[in-house]
Design a protein around this motif. Sequence first.
Motif, PDB file in Angstrom:
ATOM      1  N   LYS A  37      52.743 -11.605  42.585  1.00  0.00           N
ATOM      2  CA  LYS A  37      53.351 -10.277  42.620  1.00  0.00           C
ATOM      3  C   LYS A  37      52.842  -9.424  41.461  1.00  0.00           C
ATOM      4  CE  LYS A  37      57.720  -7.838  42.820  1.00  0.00           C
ATOM      5  NZ  LYS A  37      59.155  -7.906  42.724  1.00  0.00           N
ATOM      6  N   ALA A  38      52.760  -9.994  40.277  1.00  0.00           N
ATOM      7  CA  ALA A  38      52.276  -9.257  39.109  1.00  0.00           C
ATOM      8  C   ALA A  38      50.816  -8.868  39.300  1.00  0.00           C
ATOM      9  CB  ALA A  38      52.441 -10.099  37.845  1.00  0.00           C
ATOM     10  N   GLU A  39      50.039  -9.757  39.883  1.00  0.00           N
ATOM     11  CA  GLU A  39      48.620  -9.481  40.118  1.00  0.00           C
ATOM     12  C   GLU A  39      48.460  -8.307  41.073  1.00  0.00           C
ATOM     13  OE1 GLU A  39      45.352 -11.925  42.489  1.00  0.00           O
ATOM     14  OE2 GLU A  39      45.951 -12.928  40.645  1.00  0.00           O
ATOM     15  N   SER A  40      49.260  -8.279  42.135  1.00  0.00           N
ATOM     16  CA  SER A  40      49.155  -7.189  43.099  1.00  0.00           C
ATOM     17  C   SER A  40      49.661  -5.878  42.512  1.00  0.00           C
ATOM     18  CB  SER A  40      49.900  -7.523  44.387  1.00  0.00           C
ATOM     19  OG  SER A  40      51.288  -7.607  44.145  1.00  0.00           O
ATOM     20  N   GLU A  41      50.656  -5.946  41.621  1.00  0.00           N
ATOM     21  CA  GLU A  41      51.167  -4.730  40.992  1.00  0.00           C
ATOM     22  C   GLU A  41      50.177  -4.177  39.971  1.00  0.00           C
ATOM     23  OE1 GLU A  41      54.958  -5.816  39.412  1.00  0.00           O
ATOM     24  OE2 GLU A  41      55.947  -5.700  41.352  1.00  0.00           O
ATOM     25  N   ASN A  42      49.332  -5.045  39.394  1.00  0.00           N
ATOM     26  CA  ASN A  42      48.365  -4.620  38.396  1.00  0.00           C
ATOM     27  C   ASN A  42      47.097  -4.045  39.014  1.00  0.00           C
ATOM     28  OD1 ASN A  42      50.014  -5.318  36.277  1.00  0.00           O
ATOM     29  ND2 ASN A  42      49.174  -7.362  36.071  1.00  0.00           N
ATOM     30  N   ALA A  43      46.927  -4.221  40.312  1.00  0.00           N
ATOM     31  CA  ALA A  43      45.728  -3.710  40.971  1.00  0.00           C
ATOM     32  C   ALA A  43      45.752  -2.184  40.936  1.00  0.00           C
ATOM     33  CB  ALA A  43      45.684  -4.202  42.414  1.00  0.00           C
ATOM     34  N   LEU A  44      44.572  -1.596  40.724  1.00  0.00           N
ATOM     35  CA  LEU A  44      44.494  -0.138  40.689  1.00  0.00           C
ATOM     36  C   LEU A  44      44.805   0.450  42.052  1.00  0.00           C
ATOM     37  CD1 LEU A  44      41.325   0.345  38.473  1.00  0.00           C
ATOM     38  CD2 LEU A  44      43.722   0.596  37.804  1.00  0.00           C
ATOM     39  N   LEU A  45      44.226  -0.138  43.078  1.00  0.00           N
ATOM     40  CA  LEU A  45      44.468   0.312  44.447  1.00  0.00           C
ATOM     41  C   LEU A  45      44.788  -0.902  45.316  1.00  0.00           C
ATOM     42  CD1 LEU A  45      41.471   2.775  44.911  1.00  0.00           C
ATOM     43  CD2 LEU A  45      43.841   3.380  44.455  1.00  0.00           C
ATOM     44  N   THR A  46      45.669  -0.704  46.281  1.00  0.00           N
ATOM     45  CA  THR A  46      45.975  -1.778  47.219  1.00  0.00           C
ATOM     46  C   THR A  46      44.824  -1.908  48.214  1.00  0.00           C
ATOM     47  OG1 THR A  46      47.070  -0.323  48.791  1.00  0.00           O
ATOM     48  CG2 THR A  46      48.451  -1.294  47.054  1.00  0.00           C
ATOM     49  N   ASP A  47      44.802  -2.973  48.968  1.00  0.00           N
ATOM     50  CA  ASP A  47      43.760  -3.162  49.984  1.00  0.00           C
ATOM     51  C   ASP A  47      43.787  -2.027  50.997  1.00  0.00           C
ATOM     52  OD1 ASP A  47      42.886  -5.481  48.795  1.00  0.00           O
ATOM     53  OD2 ASP A  47      44.040  -6.805  50.108  1.00  0.00           O
ATOM     54  N   GLU A  48      44.986  -1.615  51.365  1.00  0.00           N
ATOM     55  CA  GLU A  48      45.121  -0.521  52.334  1.00  0.00           C
ATOM     56  C   GLU A  48      44.538   0.774  51.761  1.00  0.00           C
ATOM     57  OE1 GLU A  48      48.744   1.956  54.320  1.00  0.00           O
ATOM     58  OE2 GLU A  48      48.984  -0.215  54.212  1.00  0.00           O
ATOM     59  N   GLU A  49      44.826   1.047  50.498  1.00  0.00           N
ATOM     60  CA  GLU A  49      44.290   2.248  49.858  1.00  0.00           C
ATOM     61  C   GLU A  49      42.769   2.177  49.743  1.00  0.00           C
ATOM     62  OE1 GLU A  49      48.022   3.507  46.973  1.00  0.00           O
ATOM     63  OE2 GLU A  49      46.666   1.900  46.335  1.00  0.00           O
ATOM     64  N   LEU A  50      42.240   0.992  49.443  1.00  0.00           N
ATOM     65  CA  LEU A  50      40.791   0.827  49.379  1.00  0.00           C
ATOM     66  C   LEU A  50      40.149   1.058  50.744  1.00  0.00           C
ATOM     67  CD1 LEU A  50      40.477  -2.272  47.037  1.00  0.00           C
ATOM     68  CD2 LEU A  50      39.733   0.059  46.539  1.00  0.00           C
ATOM     69  N   ASP A  51      40.791   0.591  51.802  1.00  0.00           N
ATOM     70  CA  ASP A  51      40.275   0.807  53.154  1.00  0.00           C
ATOM     71  C   ASP A  51      40.255   2.290  53.488  1.00  0.00           C
ATOM     72  OD1 ASP A  51      39.930  -1.902  53.499  1.00  0.00           O
ATOM     73  OD2 ASP A  51      41.800  -2.176  54.634  1.00  0.00           O
ATOM     74  N   MET A  52      41.335   3.002  53.134  1.00  0.00           N
ATOM     75  CA  MET A  52      41.391   4.443  53.403  1.00  0.00           C
ATOM     76  C   MET A  52      40.318   5.175  52.605  1.00  0.00           C
ATOM     77  SD  MET A  52      45.415   5.457  53.873  1.00  0.00           S
ATOM     78  CE  MET A  52      45.966   4.876  52.283  1.00  0.00           C
ATOM     79  N   LEU A  53      40.124   4.786  51.347  1.00  0.00           N
ATOM     80  CA  LEU A  53      39.111   5.404  50.506  1.00  0.00           C
ATOM     81  C   LEU A  53      37.716   5.170  51.091  1.00  0.00           C
ATOM     82  CD1 LEU A  53      38.339   6.904  47.932  1.00  0.00           C
ATOM     83  CD2 LEU A  53      38.363   4.702  46.731  1.00  0.00           C
ATOM     84  N   ALA A  54      37.455   3.969  51.556  1.00  0.00           N
ATOM     85  CA  ALA A  54      36.157   3.649  52.163  1.00  0.00           C
ATOM     86  C   ALA A  54      35.933   4.493  53.414  1.00  0.00           C
ATOM     87  CB  ALA A  54      36.083   2.164  52.519  1.00  0.00           C
ATOM     88  N   GLU A  55      36.975   4.677  54.191  1.00  0.00           N
ATOM     89  CA  GLU A  55      36.882   5.489  55.413  1.00  0.00           C
ATOM     90  C   GLU A  55      36.563   6.949  55.069  1.00  0.00           C
ATOM     91  OE1 GLU A  55      36.552   5.906  59.338  1.00  0.00           O
ATOM     92  OE2 GLU A  55      37.081   4.002  58.383  1.00  0.00           O
ATOM     93  N   VAL A  56      37.216   7.473  54.052  1.00  0.00           N
ATOM     94  CA  VAL A  56      36.989   8.862  53.641  1.00  0.00           C
ATOM     95  C   VAL A  56      35.565   9.014  53.102  1.00  0.00           C
ATOM     96  CG1 VAL A  56      37.641  10.603  51.911  1.00  0.00           C
ATOM     97  CG2 VAL A  56      39.408   9.376  53.176  1.00  0.00           C
ATOM     98  N   MET A  57      35.100   8.020  52.353  1.00  0.00           N
ATOM     99  CA  MET A  57      33.766   8.117  51.761  1.00  0.00           C
ATOM    100  C   MET A  57      32.671   8.026  52.817  1.00  0.00           C
ATOM    101  SD  MET A  57      34.319   5.964  48.263  1.00  0.00           S
ATOM    102  CE  MET A  57      32.704   6.301  47.586  1.00  0.00           C
ATOM    103  N   LYS A  58      32.955   7.378  53.953  1.00  0.00           N
ATOM    104  CA  LYS A  58      31.973   7.302  55.041  1.00  0.00           C
ATOM    105  C   LYS A  58      31.724   8.683  55.631  1.00  0.00           C
ATOM    106  CE  LYS A  58      32.914   2.695  56.853  1.00  0.00           C
ATOM    107  NZ  LYS A  58      33.484   1.977  58.016  1.00  0.00           N
ATOM    108  N   ASN A  59      32.778   9.486  55.714  1.00  0.00           N
ATOM    109  CA  ASN A  59      32.688  10.799  56.381  1.00  0.00           C
ATOM    110  C   ASN A  59      32.163  11.848  55.494  1.00  0.00           C
ATOM    111  OD1 ASN A  59      33.803   9.663  58.641  1.00  0.00           O
ATOM    112  ND2 ASN A  59      35.878  10.173  58.052  1.00  0.00           N
TER     113      ASN A  59
END
Length: 59
Positions: A37-59
Amino acid sequence: MINIETSKSELNELTIYQLRSLQYAVAKTLEEKVAVKAESENALLTDEELDMLAEVMKN
C-alpha cells in the motif's frame, strides 16, 4: 464466515510454538500488505494514469 466459538476452541488447543508461528505469519502478512500500500501511494502516477498519459501522448 468464521465461527468464533470453533476458532476459540482451536486456538486453545495450539501449542506455544504454534501460536508464535501464527503470530509471525500474521505479522508478516500485515507488514507485506502495508508495504504494498505504501509503495502504491508513493508512486508518482498510478498505472491507470500512466495509461491515459500514454494515450494522450500518442495523439
